[in-house]
Design an enzyme around this catalytic site. Structure first.
Site, PDB file in Angstrom:
ATOM      1  N   THR A   1      -4.318  -3.701   4.963  1.00 22.31           N
ATOM      2  CA  THR A   1      -4.586  -5.029   3.855  1.00 22.31           C
ATOM      3  C   THR A   1      -3.319  -5.017   2.934  1.00 22.31           C
ATOM      4  OG1 THR A   1      -5.129  -3.171   2.398  1.00 22.31           O
ATOM      5  CG2 THR A   1      -6.904  -3.726   3.756  1.00 22.31           C
ATOM      6  N   ASP A   2      -3.527  -6.088   2.156  1.00 24.51           N
ATOM      7  CA  ASP A   2      -2.274  -6.375   1.485  1.00 24.51           C
ATOM      8  C   ASP A   2      -1.957  -5.143   0.695  1.00 24.51           C
ATOM      9  OD1 ASP A   2      -2.170  -8.964   2.490  1.00 24.51           O
ATOM     10  OD2 ASP A   2      -3.199  -9.860   0.808  1.00 24.51           O
ATOM     11  N   CYS A   3      -2.882  -4.378   0.201  1.00 28.41           N
ATOM     12  CA  CYS A   3      -2.402  -3.198  -0.863  1.00 28.41           C
ATOM     13  C   CYS A   3      -2.175  -1.959   0.169  1.00 28.41           C
ATOM     14  CB  CYS A   3      -3.500  -2.941  -1.810  1.00 28.41           C
ATOM     15  SG  CYS A   3      -5.099  -3.367  -1.344  1.00 28.41           S
ATOM     16  N   TYR A   4      -2.713  -2.004   1.247  1.00 35.52           N
ATOM     17  CA  TYR A   4      -2.530  -0.833   2.329  1.00 35.52           C
ATOM     18  C   TYR A   4      -1.951  -1.379   3.673  1.00 35.52           C
ATOM     19  CZ  TYR A   4      -5.292   2.001  -0.969  1.00 35.52           C
ATOM     20  OH  TYR A   4      -5.824   2.689  -2.006  1.00 35.52           O
TER      21      TYR A   4
END
Ligand code: SF4
Ligand code: SF4
Lengths: 388, 134
Positions: free
Chosen positions: A128-131
């Site tokens: 994901t964008d954060c992970y």
């Protein structure tokens, strides 16, 4: 005679608490009588060590660089449930290693971790964008993880049916190997030492009760799954599976002596776990309850070749008979085996006694009681409407 | 007098030899057959022999001459004391009571002398404490 948990804890602090195990107290009550014994003894300790399938561990691995939101996790190739926050997972005792015919499962991962061994962690993610990270392959241990605690939905069953087999072939069940034509009987309870048989209505055990769990100090978290109270009793004690506990405790303080992975051939893996509960002797009724002996505790014998949830008991037998090594079935002597270890149950009650005497373990009053009236439902194949 | 357990392995051409008869007749041995298997690749015979130590020795020599593979079964099955939880699952499984519950210690004792290496306890022992050697 009346005694409170606070008074008992004061005596623990003062170093003059009197503790006996649920086994030692039986002859003591027989010779001194309930009244005298209740006056003399403050606490009676219990213990059990047996297969408890509904056990597992919550683990937090810590964040990698760059971080990953783990979606599929395996530990030594045993899948763990990762449908919670990014680096949290739950590994269940009966989950089997991927691949055919493995005798290694979640219980073994738990035992290996408690024994201090490194365990291989593999995880994958869609990213994901954060992970952003998509996979990781590394090793973890109890030392490297942030949290590692057993959280078991169902432990320390109050009582349990003994198993036998009327069919022509050997059965491999969670009650062990059952030889054909009533070739043997297996049972699984510490009987007179067992925690919930010594406080049959759970007067002193409830949510928040401090217990011995796998060598560590643990707690009763909730009623166990399939907790039920509507079971036939004899001498006030349920004659079949009734109450049980959801428990929680830190794996870091546990010992492989009291947490052991099992493989039941033809069934799968499970975890043998040691649990001990101290019973405060609040009054004579409590002393009477803990002085129950195997002669007065009964289990039904059921035929595991009947593949139905409605297995009618063949007969009721006492734990004294089961523990003698032989019982009579249809006029024939049949050998018995225990699945739980009486030796370890006794060791647990003794260790708990020592910890209390040494002031390392104090007693608790339940934060909230467990249900006094609970029955157990079944699962039917039903329509959406009927499910409500 | 001595009592010993042997596992005999035969090639297919030896399956028809009256070996047991010879052991009884020529070496005066009391023989108790514990297990026997015959397969395409030959046969296996697990037996307990009771007789004079010197006769047992001579019999083993005779078997070797016949090209029978002779293995003495001392401690064929092992109990790992570290793994054993002393549950007692094995005690109602073992056909010869080589595994017994000791009272009042409630420890499960294994007597390798009595064991006939049937293997029944091996898949029955939940923590995997019972194992064939080798
Ligand atoms: S079944 Fe295995 S663990 Fe249980 S007593 Fe026998 S050898 Fe020990
Ligand atoms: S191998 Fe057979 S005879 Fe030997 S201990 Fe196990 S069950 Fe008993």
């Amino acid at each position: 005679m009346k005694r409170t948990v606070a008074e008992i804890n004061q005596r623990i602090k003062d170093g003059d608490v009197v503790v006996m195990t649920a086994e030692e107290v039986i002859p003591y009550v027989q010779s001194e009588g309930v009244e005298r014994a209740a006056k003399e003894v403050d606490v009676v300790t219990t213990g059990t060590f047996g297969a408890m399938c509904s056990s597992g561990a919550f683990l937090n691995f810590g964040h990698s660089e760059p971080p990953i939101r783990m979606q599929r996790v395996t530990l030594n190739d045993v899948p763990a449930y990762a449908g919670i926050a990014a680096v949290d997972a739950y590994i269940g005792a009966t989950e089997l290693k991927q691949g055919d015919h493995s005798e290694y499962g979640g219980a073994h991962v738990i035992e290996d971790l408690i024994a201090g061994k490194p365990v291989r962690l593999k995880a994958t993610s869609n990213g994901t964008d954060c992970y952003p990270r998509k996979d990781i392959d590394t090793y973890v241990s109890l030392n490297s993880m942030n949290q590692a605690y057993l959280f078991n939905p169902r432990n320390a069953y109050q009582n349990y049916a003994a198993g036998t087999n009327s069919s022509e072939r050997t059965l491999f069940t969670y009650m062990g190997k059952l030889l054909p034509s009533y070739g043997n009987v297996t049972y699984s309870s510490a009987g007179q030492l067992s925690p919930l048989l010594n406080d049959p209505t759970m007067r002193t055990i409830g949510i928040g009760t401090r217990i011995f769990l796998g060598g560590a100090t643990g707690y009763v978290a909730w009623e166990g799954t399939q907790f039920r109270t509507n079971v036939e009793t004899s001498f006030g004690v349920p004659m079949g599976a009734a109450r049980n506990l959801a428990t929680i405790g830190d794996m870091r303080d546990m010992s492989p002596d009291f947490v052991r992975a099992l493989y039941l051939h033809g069934y799968g893996t499970t975890l043998a776990l040691g649990i001990g509960i101290p019973i405060p002797i609040l009054d004579e009724d409590m002393m009477k309850a803990v002085s129950v002996s195997d002669e007065h505790l009964f289990a039904p014998v059921v035929d595991y070749s009947v593949q139905s949830r409605n297995r009618r008991p063949i007969k009721q037998v006492s734990y004294a008979e089961l523990r003698s090594g032989r019982i009579e079935l249809f006029g024939k002597e049949v050998r018995t085996s225990s699945l739980s270890s009486y030796l370890k149950a006794r060791q647990i009650a003794e260790v708990l006694s020592e910890r209390i005497e040494n002031g390392e373990f104090t007693l608790t009053e339940p934060v909230a009681p467990l249900p006094q009236d609970r029955s157990q439902g079944t699962l039917e194949v039903r329509s959406k409407e009927d499910a409500i | 007098m001595a009592k010993k357990k042997f596992m005999l392995g035969f090639s297919p051409e030896l399956v028809n030899e009256a070996i047991v008869y010879r052991l009884v007749k020529d070496y005066d041995l009391k023989i108790n057959i514990l297990r026997a298997e015959v397969k395409e690749l030959g046969g296996r015979l697990l037996m307990e022999v009771d007789g004079k130590a010197s006769n047992i020795k001579d019999a083993a020599k005779y078997l070797n001459e016949c090209k029978v593979d002779v293995q003495e079964l001392a401690n064929y099955v092992e109990k790992n004391e570290e793994r054993c939880t002393h549950c007692g699952v094995c005690i109602s499984i073992c056909p010869v009571e080589a595994l017994t519950m000791e009272r009042p210690t409630w420890m499960v004792r294994y007597d390798p002398e009595k064991c006939i290496a049937c293997g029944m306890c091996i898949d029955a022992c939940p923590p995997g404490a019972m194992k064939f050697r080798i």
